[in-house]
Structures are given as structure tokens and as C-alpha cells.
Write a protein that holds these residues in place. Structure first.
Motif, PDB file in Angstrom:
ATOM      1  N   ILE A 193      42.411  30.391  36.483  1.00  0.00           N
ATOM      2  CA  ILE A 193      42.375  28.966  36.163  1.00  0.00           C
ATOM      3  C   ILE A 193      42.702  27.957  37.220  1.00  0.00           C
ATOM      4  N   ASP A 194      41.922  27.010  37.688  1.00  0.00           N
ATOM      5  CA  ASP A 194      41.860  25.896  38.568  1.00  0.00           C
ATOM      6  C   ASP A 194      42.560  24.706  37.608  1.00  0.00           C
ATOM      7  N   GLY A 195      43.572  24.416  37.599  1.00  0.00           N
ATOM      8  CA  GLY A 195      44.273  23.546  36.706  1.00  0.00           C
ATOM      9  C   GLY A 195      44.098  22.216  37.046  1.00  0.00           C
ATOM     10  N   ASP A 196      43.604  22.256  38.314  1.00  0.00           N
ATOM     11  CA  ASP A 196      43.366  20.574  38.806  1.00  0.00           C
ATOM     12  C   ASP A 196      42.221  20.036  37.983  1.00  0.00           C
ATOM     13  N   GLY A 197      41.004  21.139  37.902  1.00  0.00           N
ATOM     14  CA  GLY A 197      39.911  20.625  37.289  1.00  0.00           C
ATOM     15  C   GLY A 197      39.939  21.066  35.635  1.00  0.00           C
ATOM     16  N   ALA A 198      40.482  22.019  35.371  1.00  0.00           N
ATOM     17  CA  ALA A 198      40.368  22.691  33.824  1.00  0.00           C
ATOM     18  C   ALA A 198      41.706  21.993  33.146  1.00  0.00           C
ATOM     19  N   ILE A 199      41.639  20.888  32.665  1.00  0.00           N
ATOM     20  CA  ILE A 199      42.610  20.064  32.151  1.00  0.00           C
ATOM     21  C   ILE A 199      42.846  20.608  30.715  1.00  0.00           C
ATOM     22  N   ASP A 225      42.217  26.233  46.499  1.00  0.00           N
ATOM     23  CA  ASP A 225      41.005  27.221  46.716  1.00  0.00           C
ATOM     24  C   ASP A 225      41.339  28.418  47.217  1.00  0.00           C
ATOM     25  N   HIS A 226      42.182  28.661  48.225  1.00  0.00           N
ATOM     26  CA  HIS A 226      42.601  29.791  48.856  1.00  0.00           C
ATOM     27  C   HIS A 226      43.302  30.826  48.054  1.00  0.00           C
ATOM     28  N   LYS A 227      44.206  30.301  47.078  1.00  0.00           N
ATOM     29  CA  LYS A 227      45.039  31.322  46.338  1.00  0.00           C
ATOM     30  C   LYS A 227      43.965  31.717  45.420  1.00  0.00           C
ATOM     31  N   ILE A 228      43.173  31.087  44.793  1.00  0.00           N
ATOM     32  CA  ILE A 228      42.322  31.564  43.643  1.00  0.00           C
ATOM     33  C   ILE A 228      41.393  32.305  44.472  1.00  0.00           C
ATOM     34  N   ARG A 229      40.513  32.331  45.536  1.00  0.00           N
ATOM     35  CA  ARG A 229      39.947  32.973  46.265  1.00  0.00           C
ATOM     36  C   ARG A 229      40.644  34.461  46.287  1.00  0.00           C
ATOM     37  N   GLU A 230      41.673  34.577  47.027  1.00  0.00           N
ATOM     38  CA  GLU A 230      42.392  35.650  47.285  1.00  0.00           C
ATOM     39  C   GLU A 230      42.529  36.551  45.838  1.00  0.00           C
ATOM     40  N   MET A 231      43.054  35.687  44.811  1.00  0.00           N
ATOM     41  CA  MET A 231      43.170  36.479  43.628  1.00  0.00           C
ATOM     42  C   MET A 231      42.041  37.117  43.155  1.00  0.00           C
ATOM     43  N   LEU A 232      40.820  36.495  43.269  1.00  0.00           N
ATOM     44  CA  LEU A 232      39.478  36.961  42.727  1.00  0.00           C
ATOM     45  C   LEU A 232      39.392  38.365  43.768  1.00  0.00           C
ATOM     46  N   ARG A 233      39.285  38.166  44.981  1.00  0.00           N
ATOM     47  CA  ARG A 233      38.995  39.300  46.019  1.00  0.00           C
ATOM     48  C   ARG A 233      40.032  40.459  45.598  1.00  0.00           C
ATOM     49  N   LEU A 234      41.199  40.177  45.229  1.00  0.00           N
ATOM     50  CA  LEU A 234      42.286  41.372  44.974  1.00  0.00           C
ATOM     51  C   LEU A 234      42.097  42.041  43.779  1.00  0.00           C
ATOM     52  N   PHE A 235      41.708  41.292  42.565  1.00  0.00           N
ATOM     53  CA  PHE A 235      41.766  42.057  41.357  1.00  0.00           C
ATOM     54  C   PHE A 235      40.441  42.612  40.842  1.00  0.00           C
ATOM     55  N   LEU A 236      39.212  42.016  41.387  1.00  0.00           N
ATOM     56  CA  LEU A 236      38.001  42.518  41.166  1.00  0.00           C
ATOM     57  C   LEU A 236      37.743  43.796  41.280  1.00  0.00           C
ATOM     58  N   PRO A 237      38.202  44.292  42.543  1.00  0.00           N
ATOM     59  CA  PRO A 237      37.881  45.747  42.772  1.00  0.00           C
ATOM     60  C   PRO A 237      38.646  46.802  42.071  1.00  0.00           C
ATOM     61  N   ASN A 238      39.772  46.304  41.415  1.00  0.00           N
ATOM     62  CA  ASN A 238      41.007  47.119  40.880  1.00  0.00           C
ATOM     63  C   ASN A 238      40.182  47.556  39.618  1.00  0.00           C
ATOM     64  N   ALA A 239      40.388  48.994  39.484  1.00  0.00           N
ATOM     65  CA  ALA A 239      39.486  49.752  38.316  1.00  0.00           C
ATOM     66  C   ALA A 239      40.431  49.504  37.207  1.00  0.00           C
ATOM     67  N   GLN A 240      41.790  49.262  37.195  1.00  0.00           N
ATOM     68  CA  GLN A 240      42.447  48.819  36.048  1.00  0.00           C
ATOM     69  C   GLN A 240      42.095  47.300  35.429  1.00  0.00           C
ATOM     70  N   CYS A 241      41.477  46.599  36.309  1.00  0.00           N
ATOM     71  CA  CYS A 241      41.207  45.233  35.948  1.00  0.00           C
ATOM     72  C   CYS A 241      39.915  45.273  35.141  1.00  0.00           C
ATOM     73  N   LYS A 242      39.958  45.344  33.784  1.00  0.00           N
ATOM     74  CA  LYS A 242      38.659  45.484  33.102  1.00  0.00           C
ATOM     75  C   LYS A 242      37.756  44.191  33.055  1.00  0.00           C
ATOM     76  N   HIS A 243      38.169  43.030  33.018  1.00  0.00           N
ATOM     77  CA  HIS A 243      37.448  41.870  33.299  1.00  0.00           C
ATOM     78  C   HIS A 243      38.198  40.566  33.830  1.00  0.00           C
ATOM     79  N   VAL A 244      37.563  39.725  34.127  1.00  0.00           N
ATOM     80  CA  VAL A 244      38.181  38.559  34.871  1.00  0.00           C
ATOM     81  C   VAL A 244      37.434  37.400  34.308  1.00  0.00           C
ATOM     82  N   PHE A 245      38.336  36.338  33.819  1.00  0.00           N
ATOM     83  CA  PHE A 245      37.926  35.073  33.412  1.00  0.00           C
ATOM     84  C   PHE A 245      38.110  33.996  34.593  1.00  0.00           C
TER      85      PHE A 245
END
Length: 486
Positions: free
Chosen positions: A80-86, A182-202
Motif C-alpha cells: 500500500i502506498d500510504g501517501d495516497g491511500a490515506i 515508488d521504487h520500494k513498491i515496484r521492487e516488492m511487486l517484482r520480488l513477491f509475484l513470481p514466488n509460488a508461496q505468495c498466493k495473492h497480492v493486494f
């Protein structure tokens, strides 16, 4: 046949017998050696076979255990981008208690959505990770200005309670600068989405169309798209609807509207006074003048050079006690400076594109100043803090020279020498008054056999932006121009 002939025959027979026995013994020894070798080879094969069988059984057991363990390590992630999702105002206003309640409600909402998305899976065994990435100081000031919280530190207490209420929830402060979040959020998405144990991403930055290029590759990958859900807080940008990804709203937790304008009444000058910014009106007031849009009236009597008192202006003179009347009264003994005072330049540090500290180049040293400095240094090393910052916390207990202040040229010599010492904060120092060195000025071209800054030789020495004391950033036009050309 005589005895001699018979004896010769016996001897010949004995020799043949001895030769045969000797040959039999030799062949027996060779056969026995071959037998021993065959037995050793057989034993080795048996041992090897048993070893591989044991390894195979161990590997099979390990894989089975790993498979069983991986089933219990499945998780879902919310970024969650806390600067926009208040978060909702009533949660933020409660400070620590609101942070704990917010974590509980968010965990419950995400768990319910996972059950709806995966009705055939045992979602109860899945862990839920939540990373809220934001600029705590910037958002805290904004919430305070909007009247949602009374002190910006309340957001710190909110975030701490949010993280403690759920062990896998994190409230991550990345400081000022949109690129950091932005950079931190993008890298989190890139790291966790290919992970087979990560069943879902919000994914919760639907307010910022800058994330559209990040999500675009997953739009055509149906396998990944099914595992991705967008959290919509404020109305999503049009581009997010075109992605075709599923979206949810968490109205109990997040605001559905952008933050209101600052609830600070009064003119712009009043706001500047509150914020600590000097305005031209403040300067005039400090000089002893009343601010009035109709006429400016001196707050103290205006006297002439003459010893006789000046006549007071009459009520029907028309001009009254105004600047026009003062001007007509002749020369006065007081001089009013109504020029706007120059606001000192804001201090800043230079960073490269990787947010690593860079040292601004120092002017060349003067030969005469170097000689004077060397003469002064003969009495002992000079205190860097005292001569470069104007104060030394050690006071009289300092082991270095204080005494008479250095001239500007001599101070420059001392700056060059201090720059040769490594700052303990290294690349992450953001103190604009720090006079120590933060990298080797020669970079990859350094030829010294022993360099204090050898671990910085590969640092990018091109300045990309300025970072000021209030954490605001300003990208350098030279860097942006070169970036556009690329």
C-alpha cells in the motif's frame, strides 16, 4: 639299465615335479589376488548401492517434509502506498489505539476477500503480510494542517501500534521524495509475484498513474492477473480500469476522498507567519510600522532636525497623520528601511540517482593561506568543529586548538584537510553542515595504493538532485536534460 642312468631319470622327474608345483603355486597366488580384487569390487558396489539408496530415501523424506511445510507457509501480500491511500480520519485521530484497530480491521477485510477469491482453498492457514510505504513526516504535517491530527507525531504512534498489532504488518517510512516510495513498491511487486508461496497480492496505489507501466506486463498474463487485486481508495485513474484487474474497496479503513485543503484561516501573510516564513509585512511591523491597506502610520512620533517641535497636523488638513503628511513635514531624524530582507539560501546536500551523498567541490586553496595555516598548526592541530562550525561541545576540555578564529582562506585550507576524513555516516549522511568526506573524489580513476575511500571508488559521482533540511528534493536540470537525451 645301470644305476647312474636310473638316478638321472629320477632327478629329471623330480625337477619336472618341482617345476609343476612351482607353477601351480604361482597360478594359485595370481588367482587368489584376482579373487580378492573381485571381492573388494563387489563390496564397494554393495556399499555404494546402499549409500545411494539411503540418500534417495533421505531426499524423498526431505522433499515430502518440504512439500508439507510449504503448504503451511503460503501467504498473501498487501503493498500500500500510504501517501495516497490515506486511512480513515477517525482511525488516525485515535493515534496509538487507532493504529491497532486499523491493523485488526485490515487483517479481517483481507482475510474475507481471500476466502471469496479462493473458496476451495484453506485460506485460514495463509499468512497475511502488509507493507504500508509512506513519508511519515510529510504526511504527518499534512494531516496536522488539515486538522485530522493535532500533532504530526501522532502518526508515528499510529504506525508503531499498526506494526505491533499484527506481527507481519509493517509501517515503512521512506522519507521525502516520491521516487523512494515508488521504487520500494515496484521492487516488492517484482520480488513477491513470481514466488509460488505468495498466493495473492493486494496492490494499493490506484491513485497514481505512475504505476501503470509496472502493472501493464501482468495484464496479458492471465495466471498472474488472477493473483493480483487492486485496492481502490480515492477514485482510480482511468488507466487502471483498462488493465482489467479485479478491484476492491475497503471503505471502513481508507478515505474515499482526497485530503481537504489546509484548515488555516487568514491571509497569506498570516500563514507565512505561522509557518515561520518571513514576509514583507512582517519586516515592516518589526520596524515599528502598522500595516494598513489605506495608509501607513508611524507608530512613534516623527521629529525634525530642528530643536523646535513640529506642529501637529490639523484634523482638517486632508492628509492627516499619513506617509504623505510625513513626507511634507521635511527631513526627519529617523530612517525607515522598507526594503525586503533577503532570505538566506536553504542548505542542501547533493545526492546521485542512487540516493548516495556526494561532496560539492571546494574552491582552490590560496598559497598564502596555506603558509599561514601551517604556521598556526605548528602549535598543534586545530579543532575542526570550533573553526568550521563555530562551536565545540568539548569546550575547554578539547584536545585541539581553539583560540583566534581562522581567516576565510585559512578556513578553506582546513576544509580541504577535513574532507580527507571519512564521515561515519558515509553515503547516507544528510547533514548539510557536515565537513567530512563521503567518497573518493577521484572515483574509478584513483591511483593511490592506499585510499581511505577505496570502498567508494565505484560510486556514481554525477549529482542528480538536492535534498534540503526539510526533506524536500529538487532534481538538477543538468541531470534531467541528460536523462531525456538518453
Amino acid at each position: 639299465m645301470d644305476y647312474a642312468t636310473r638316478m638321472g631319470t629320477f632327478r629329471k622327474s623330480d625337477n619336472e615335479r618341482d617345476a609343476m608345483v612351482t607353477e601351480l603355486l604361482q597360478e594359485f597366488e595370481e588367482l587368489q589376488l584376482k579373487y580378492t580384487e573381485k571381492c573388494d569390487d563387489y563390496n564397494n558396489e554393495v556399499e555404494s548401492r546402499r549409500m545411494w539408496q539411503t540418500k534417495a530415501r533421505t531426499t524423498e523424506v526431505a522433499l515430502t517434509q518440504q512439500k508439507q511445510a510449504s503448504g503451511s507457509n503460503n501467504f498473501a501480500l498487501a503493498v500500500i502506498d500510504g501517501d495516497g491511500a490515506i486511512f480513515q480520519d477517525f482511525l488516525l485521530a485515535q493515534g496509538k489505539d487507532g493504529g491497532a484497530d486499523c491493523a485488526h480491521h485490515l487483517h479481517t477485510e483481507l482475510r474475507n476477500h481471500l476466502r471469496a477469491i479462493y473458496p476451495d482453498s484453506n485460506v485460514a492457514d495463509w499468512s497475511i503480510l502488509v507493507h504500508v510505504v509512506l513519508n511519515v513526516q510529510g504526511l504527518g504535517h499534512k494531516l496536522q494542517q488539515c486538522g485530522i491530527i493535532t500533532n504530526s507525531n501522532e502518526l508515528v504512534a499510529f504506525g508503531r501500534a499498526f506494526s505491533l498489532a499484527q506481527p507481519l504488518f509493517s509501517f515503512i517510512d521512506v522519507g521525502g521524495g516520491k521516487e523512494r516510495a515508488d521504487h520500494k513498491i515496484r521492487e516488492m511487486l517484482r520480488l513477491f509475484l513470481p514466488n509460488a508461496q505468495c498466493k495473492h497480492v493486494f496492490f494499493g496505489p490506484c491513485h497514481d498513474k505512475g504505476y501503470l507501466p509496472v502493472l501493464e506486463p501482468y495484464r496479458l498474463d492471465q495466471t498472474t492477473a488472477k493473483r493480483l487485486t487492486l485496492i481502490e481508495t480515492t477514485p482510480a485513474e482511468p488507466g487502471f480500469a483498462q488493465l482489467g484487474l479485479q478491484k476492491i474497496k475497503l471503505a471502513r479503513i481508507f478515505r474515499s476522498e482526497v485530503l481537504p485543503p489546509n484548515k488555516m484561516n487568514g491571509s497569506s501573510s498570516a500563514y507565512q507567519a505561522t509557518a515561520g516564513v518571513i514576509s514583507p509585512f512582517q519586516n515592516r511591523t518589526n520596524l515599528g510600522m502598522n500595516v494598513n491597506t489605506a495608509a501607513f502610520v508611524p507608530s512613534t512620533p516623527v521629529t525634525k532636525h530642528s530643536s523646535s517641535p513640529s506642529p501637529a497636523p490639523s484634523a482638517d488638513s486632508g492628509a492627516g497623520n499619513t506617509w504623505a503628511a510625513v513626507g511634507k513635514s521635511g527631513a526627519t531624524s529617523k530612517t525607515f528601511d522598507i526594503a525586503t530582507k533577503k532570505v538566506p539560501a536553504k542548505k542542501y546536500v547533493l545526492l546521485n540517482v542512487h540516493d548516495e551523498r556526494l561532496d560539492a567541490a571546494l574552491p582552490d586553496q590560496d598559497g598564502g593561506a596555506i603558509k599561514r595555516f601551517d604556521e598556526r598548526k605548528k602549535l598543534g592541530n586545530l579543532c575542526n568543529n570550533y573553526h568550521l562550525t563555530g562551536k565545540c561541545n568539548s569546550g575547554e576540555d578539547c584536545d585541539y586548538q581553539h583560540g583566534e578564529r581562522l581567516s576565510p582562506g585559512e578556513r578553506l585550507v582546513l576544509k580541504h584537510k577535513a574532507r580527507q576524513l571519512m564521515c561515519p555516516q558515509k553515503a547516507w549522511c544528510v547533514n548539510a553542515d557536515c565537513f567530512l568526506g563521503h567518497h573518493c573524489r577521484y572515483g574509478t580513476s584513483c591511483t593511490f595504493d592506499w585510499c581511505r575511500f577505496s570502498d567508494t571508488h565505484d560510486r556514481d559521482l554525477e549529482p542528480a538532485k538536492k535534498v534540503f533540511a526539510d526533506t524536500t528534493e529538487e532534481w538538477l536540470s543538468s541531470y534531467l536534460e541528460r536523462y531525456r537525451r538518453q
